[in-house]
Design an enzyme around this catalytic site. Sequence first.
Site, PDB file in Angstrom:
ATOM      1  N   LYS A 149      -0.268  33.685  -7.485  1.00 32.53           N
ATOM      2  CA  LYS A 149      -1.035  33.911  -6.264  1.00 32.53           C
ATOM      3  C   LYS A 149      -2.269  34.738  -6.616  1.00 32.53           C
ATOM      4  O   LYS A 149      -2.241  35.959  -6.648  1.00 32.53           O
ATOM      5  CB  LYS A 149      -0.173  34.653  -5.234  1.00 32.53           C
ATOM      6  CG  LYS A 149      -0.827  34.813  -3.885  1.00 32.53           C
ATOM      7  CD  LYS A 149       0.105  35.456  -2.878  1.00 32.53           C
ATOM      8  CE  LYS A 149       0.177  36.946  -3.038  1.00 32.53           C
ATOM      9  NZ  LYS A 149       0.973  37.588  -1.962  1.00 32.53           N
ATOM     10  N   ASP A 157      -2.232  41.551 -21.474  1.00 34.34           N
ATOM     11  CA  ASP A 157      -3.413  41.184 -22.257  1.00 34.34           C
ATOM     12  C   ASP A 157      -3.939  42.336 -23.103  1.00 34.34           C
ATOM     13  O   ASP A 157      -4.561  42.119 -24.143  1.00 34.34           O
ATOM     14  CB  ASP A 157      -4.518  40.677 -21.334  1.00 34.34           C
ATOM     15  CG  ASP A 157      -4.227  39.285 -20.800  1.00 34.34           C
ATOM     16  OD1 ASP A 157      -3.149  38.743 -21.121  1.00 34.34           O
ATOM     17  OD2 ASP A 157      -5.069  38.730 -20.072  1.00 34.34           O
ATOM     18  N   SER A 209       0.460  38.068  -6.777  1.00 38.17           N
ATOM     19  CA  SER A 209      -0.778  38.789  -6.470  1.00 38.17           C
ATOM     20  C   SER A 209      -0.913  40.091  -7.259  1.00 38.17           C
ATOM     21  O   SER A 209      -1.090  40.067  -8.463  1.00 38.17           O
ATOM     22  CB  SER A 209      -0.854  39.033  -4.960  1.00 38.17           C
ATOM     23  OG  SER A 209      -2.123  39.492  -4.599  1.00 38.17           O
TER      24      SER A 209
END
Length: 453
Positions: free
Chosen positions: A323, A309, A298
Site C-alpha cells: 500500500k 535498504d 503503508s
Amino acid sequence: MKFSERFLWLSVTLSLLGIVFFLSIEKVKAISSDGEKYLQILHEVVAYIENDFVEPQEEKKIYIGAIQGALHSLGDPHTRFIDVDEFKELQNETKGSFGGIGVELNYQENAFVIVAPIEGTPAWKAGLLPQDKIIEINGKPVKSLSQSESFAMMRGDVGTSISMKIERKGLKEPFVVNLVRELIQIRFLRSFYLPEKETGYIKLVQFMGKDTGKEFAAAVKNLKDSGAKKLVIDLRMNPGGLLDLAIDLADLFLPPNSDIVSVKGRGGVLIKSFKSENRDLKFLDLPIAILVNGGSASASEILAGALKDNKRALIVGTQSFGKGSVQSIIPLSFGAGVAITIQKYYTPSGISIHGIGITPDHVINPVSANEDEKYALEKLFKKNLIRPFLESHSEFNDTSITDFKEILKKENLKISDSVIRIFLFNEMRMGSSQSKPRLDLDIQLSEAINLLK
C-alpha cells in the site's frame, strides 16, 4: 504541508492509502474534441436508458455509474468517487475514540477488502484476516449498495450488532460473522523484554498517536537498559498511519543523512525525499529484525523498507500488503468529491511499494491449518462446540489441549497438534491484546530472534 496518512473512522477504519489532503476547487481543464464527442454519446445513451429501458431508472444513479465507470477504467482501486454524504463525513471527521468493529478497508471490485484488523477490537477477536472480503452487510450484498450506503450500514452505536458475510481465499463457501460494535480505544504500542533470549520485543499496532514516537524511543531505551542485546519490531497486522511517525522511528536507527523514503508524482517526478537527521537519541549498534505479513501496510512498509535498504534490519515473515500510493481528495460541484491517486512512495533503493510490498529477507510462514483442518474447525463452529468449550476452559494449558482433542475424537475429526495449540492460544487470548509473546507458538518471532547475531 505535513505529509501524513489520514484515516476515516466511520464504524470501521477506511484507509485512503497515503497522504490525503483536501484541495480547493480549481478550474477544470478544457475538454478535447474527442472528449466532447464521447460526452455527447454519453448523453445520448442516458437519454435512451431513460426513455426506452424496460425498467424505469433514476437519472442520478445512471450518471454516478458513468462516473464510477470512468474512474474504474484507470485500474486503480484507490481512485474513487465520493458522493455528497461521504464527503460530508470526511470534512466532519474527528479524531479520538469511536464506536466500530476495528478494521481497515479498501473498496475493490464491489466488495470491501480487509487490509488488517486492529488488535484487540471486535474484528480481531472474531479472527478476521487480511484479504478477507466483506460481500454482505446485514444481509444486503455490498455490490448492490453505494459506498456511502455501505458506510451508513456499518455505522452504529456502541453495543449494537452488525452481521457480515465474509469471503476468504481457500474456503469454498462464504461465512457469516456477527460482531458487536465497541468503543475503539487503541493502545498503539506494547513492549516486552525476553530475558531468555536477551531480546527486546516491540509490538506496534498502528502508526498513530501524538506521543507514540516518544513512547517508542523510551521503550527501546528501557529494553536496552534491561539487558536487551537485540530488538524485534513486530509490524504484523499493522495497517499504517502517519508517514511522519514512520520517518521518525526510522530515524532512531539510521546514521544522519540516510535515505528513508521518497515521494514521486506523475512521470516519476520527485516531489519530496526524507532523510534521517542528526539527533541525540540514536540506536545505531542494536541488531534489529522486523516482522511483517500481508496485513503490514503503508507506514509499516515505509519503516521496513527504509531499514532493509539501509541494511539496518532483517525483514522476516511474509510479503507485506503493498500500500504505497498517495491520494488527493478534491471537492467537486454540489458537495461531492473525488479521490485521485497522485503520488507513490519509494524505498531508498528506488523501489515502489505500491502493489508490490516489502519482500522479507527471510520468508517464514506461520503454522496454519490445511484444507482438511479448516474444514474440521468450520464443522466445530457450525455445531456450536467451540464457544461452550472456551467458556469452560479459560486458560491455555495441557488440560485444555487434552479436552479439545477429546472433542475432535468424538466428532471423528483430525487436526495436528501444532494447529490445535495455536488455535486454542489465539482463541483464549482474544479477550485481551496484552499477552506476552510465546516463542513456542510464534515460529516467525522465534526465527527472527535466532537470525539476529
